[in-house]
Design an enzyme around this catalytic site. Structure first.
Site, PDB file in Angstrom:
ATOM      1  N   HIS A 157     -18.695   1.021  12.848  1.00  0.00           N
ATOM      2  CA  HIS A 157     -19.591   2.120  13.232  1.00  0.00           C
ATOM      3  C   HIS A 157     -20.591   2.436  12.129  1.00  0.00           C
ATOM      4  O   HIS A 157     -21.700   2.866  12.382  1.00  0.00           O
ATOM      5  CB  HIS A 157     -18.772   3.341  13.648  1.00  0.00           C
ATOM      6  CG  HIS A 157     -18.079   3.098  14.953  1.00  0.00           C
ATOM      7  ND1 HIS A 157     -16.747   2.829  15.042  1.00  0.00           N
ATOM      8  CD2 HIS A 157     -18.577   2.989  16.206  1.00  0.00           C
ATOM      9  CE1 HIS A 157     -16.433   2.588  16.304  1.00  0.00           C
ATOM     10  NE2 HIS A 157     -17.516   2.686  17.029  1.00  0.00           N
ATOM     11  N   CYS A 196     -22.750  -3.831  26.262  1.00  0.00           N
ATOM     12  CA  CYS A 196     -23.332  -2.877  25.312  1.00  0.00           C
ATOM     13  C   CYS A 196     -22.738  -2.982  23.912  1.00  0.00           C
ATOM     14  O   CYS A 196     -22.966  -2.123  23.076  1.00  0.00           O
ATOM     15  CB  CYS A 196     -23.205  -1.450  25.836  1.00  0.00           C
ATOM     16  SG  CYS A 196     -21.507  -0.927  26.041  1.00  0.00           S
TER      17      CYS A 196
END
Ligand code: PEP
Ligand code: MG
Length: 594
Positions: free
Chosen positions: A193, A501
């Site tokens: 992330h 995605c």
């Protein structure tokens, strides 16, 4: 000047000054070197004694912990060696202060460097290894000397390059606000992330450089190449020239790629691919129009509150979602409900039972366990969906049970609020379990989105946050490709739209493969859109299908890459017959595997 090589995880070039962070103690280490007068010598000696005392106490405490743990008891002796080393180093530092009239930080730095240099010259592996111990002791003393406040609370000097062991997502967000120009770290995978945030913020980043925090001193000049992963420390003139050359080439290429940005994303044989944006920070909404994207295919809402000490209220969320929808105009917005847990735990959740483990409550399960949080979010999303093209996406769906519970919660909110429009509800396919419940999930879903970041890490049992051996965690692995193909085939039977995605949708090679696997919608980091558009505009669907069919037969990611390379170079593999695809792995014939 020194050169170090790492893995590039966010593109771009930066020339800046290092700010070294020690995340173990969450402090920015600041070594302010300065000359002192005779009258200050005593004060510096006292500071050194204090730091030595703190270091010795710490080492004693750690030694005691080691002695109490049967697994660590053998390492305890090393800590007394470090304590002895610290005293020896302190004596040398004192001499240096008295002789050179410099402050303790500068003296410590000089002594450690000299020590390390001498050890490196000794023709013995044993003594060379001790060099690491000396650096370790030196760093501990430097930390104890540093009277700086936690770095996150302080504005950073302009042009700062953060050098750290690891950066957590919330810290990356914080850094963005302080004008950091690049990030260099020891750990962190390309689909972590933190990497996602760095790309969102367009901050070049390199990871996987072992011991970089001890090799770079605060205040050093660094040249960061986020394309190749190379780091130049205190660069020479020729380093600088070569860096500027690569930077210019990068900018030239970026300009040529973006020249095509206004053109439709269509393959040579007329197949249109829809490109959407992955968005984590509200300000990124402007990138959608900037990169001619068809909307936002993944809005990671948890990123909005990663630093928050308060639970996000209904009003606060309404405002955020309104900003997003008005920024997008008529374009669609897929709002993913909070994907919390693992490395994404905002302060407002940290007060509760300790849950920061990647395989504790995650995604949808987290939301179903904290219904108040989930229901509040659903109400805010429903409100936004009344005046804009908004869909709801649920993360980390495991099967039809959790998915059905979430749908029931949304339906009940629709009823309670009496709203007219119930938005489309989609499931993320990113857990191996969901692959085995595809039909049940597809029977309930209005659309599905394949999250290759998590799907890859859980299928291959390889942490996405780690960079070591990047091929251990790549969606190019044939097993992941077969999973994607399986989802595409199943979705076709249910006439259910499917999008990919995961971050690798922004990788030109992988995007071409996805088209060959039957994907027509990609949601990616906007910074990658131009390159992907350009690559897709150069291939033919037929060739991509043949390449993907062959890729499904491969045994390794390297073999897959070889095939895609041929496709992109305009000489697609044609040697073998395309192979029929279906769910069972036995349908990928062993004899034909590459
Ligand atoms: C994924 O796992 O691929 C995904 C898109 O979700 P995230 O990266 O936010 O976990
Ligand atoms: Mg995910």
């Amino acid at each position: 000047m020194t050169h170090l090589e790492g893995n590039p995880i966010s593109p771009g070039y930066a020339d800046g000054i290092s700010v070294v962070c020690d995340y173990e103690i969450k402090r920015r280490i600041e070594l302010s070197h300065r000359a002192i007068s005779h009258s200050e010598v005593v004060t510096e000696y006292q500071r050194l004694d204090d730091a030595l005392e703190t270091s010795s106490n710490d080492l004693k405490r750690i030694e005691q912990t080691a002695l109490n743990d049967p697994r660590l008891v053998d390492s305890a002796a090393l800590l007394s060696v470090h304590a002895a080393m610290a005293s020896e180093i302190a004596a040398l530092v004192k001499q240096h202060i008295g002789r050179k009239l410099v402050n303790v930080e500068q003296a410590l730095d000089a002594v450690i460097r000299d020590f390390v240099k001498r050890l490196q010259k000794i023709d013995s592996e044993y003594f060379r290894q001790r060099e690491q111990d000396v650096r370790d002791v030196g760093q501990r003393m430097a930390r104890d000397l540093a009277s700086s406040t936690p770095w996150t609370d302080e504005p950073l000097p302009p042009g700062s390059v953060i050098v750290a062991r690891e950066i957590l997502p919330s810290e990356a967000i914080q850094l963005a606000k302080s004008g950091v120009v690049a990030i260099v770290s020891e750990h962190g995978g390309a689909s972590s992330h933190t990497a996602i945030i760095a790309r969102s913020l367009r901050i070049p980043a390199i990871t996987g450089i072992a011991n970089v925090t001890s090799q770079v001193q605060p205040g050093m000049r660094l040249l960061v190449d986020g394309e190749t992963g190379s780091l130049a420390i205190e660069p020479s003139l020729s380093d600088e020239e070569s860096f500027l050359g690569r930077k210019r080439e990068y900018e030239r290429l970026a300009t040529s790629i973006s020249a095509e940005e206004k053109l439709p994303c269509v393959t040579q044989d007329g197949i249109e691919i829809s490109l959407l944006a992955n968005i984590g920070l509200p300000e990124e909404v402007t990138h959608v129009a900037e990169h001619n994207l068809a909307g936002a295919g993944l809005f990671r809402t948890e990123f909005l509150f990663l630093e928050s000490h308060e639970r996000p209220s209904f009003e606060m969320q309404c405002e955020m979602y309104d900003n997003m929808t008005s920024g997008l105009g008529d374009l669609p917005l897929v709002i993913r409900t909070f994907d919390l847990g693992g490395d994404k735990l905002p302060p407002f959740l940290l007060e509760g039972p300790k849950t920061n483990h990647s395989l504790h409550l995650r995604g949808l399960r987290f939301s179903l366990a904290d219904r108040e949080l989930f229901d509040t979010q659903v109400r805010a999303v429903l409100r936004a969906a009344q005046s804009a093209d908004v869909s709801i996406l649920l993360p980390m769906v495991v099967g039809s049970d959790d998915f059905a519970q979430a749908i029931a919660a949304i339906d009940s909110a629709v009823e309670q609020l009496g709203v007219l429009r119930r938005p489309a509800i989609g499931a993320m396919i990113e857990t191996p379990a969901s692959l085995y419940a595809l039909d049940e999930i597809l029977a309930l879903a209005d659309f599905v989105a394949i999250g290759t970041n998590d799907l890859t890490q859980y299928m291959l049992a390889a942490d996405r946050d780690l960079s070591e051996g990047t091929d251990h965690c790549t969606a190019m692995h044939p097993a992941v490709l077969r999973a994607v193909k399986q989802v595409v085939e199943a979705a076709k039977r249910f006439q259910c739209p499917v999008c990919v995605c995961g971050e690798q949708a922004g990788d030109t090679d992988f995007a071409c493969l996805l088209v060959g696997l039957g994907i027509r919608e990609l949601s990616l980091s906007p910074s990658r859109a131009a390159a992907v558009r350009q690559a897709l505009r150069r291939i033919r669907r037929d060739d991509a299908i043949r390449t993907a069919d062959l890729a499904l037969l491969c045994r390794t990611p390297q073999a897959v890459r070889g095939l895609v390379q041929q496709l992109l170079e305009g000489r697609p593999a044609r040697g073998q017959q395309p192979v029929g695809i279906c769910n069972a792995s036995s349908n990928y014939p062993i004899d034909e595997r590459i």
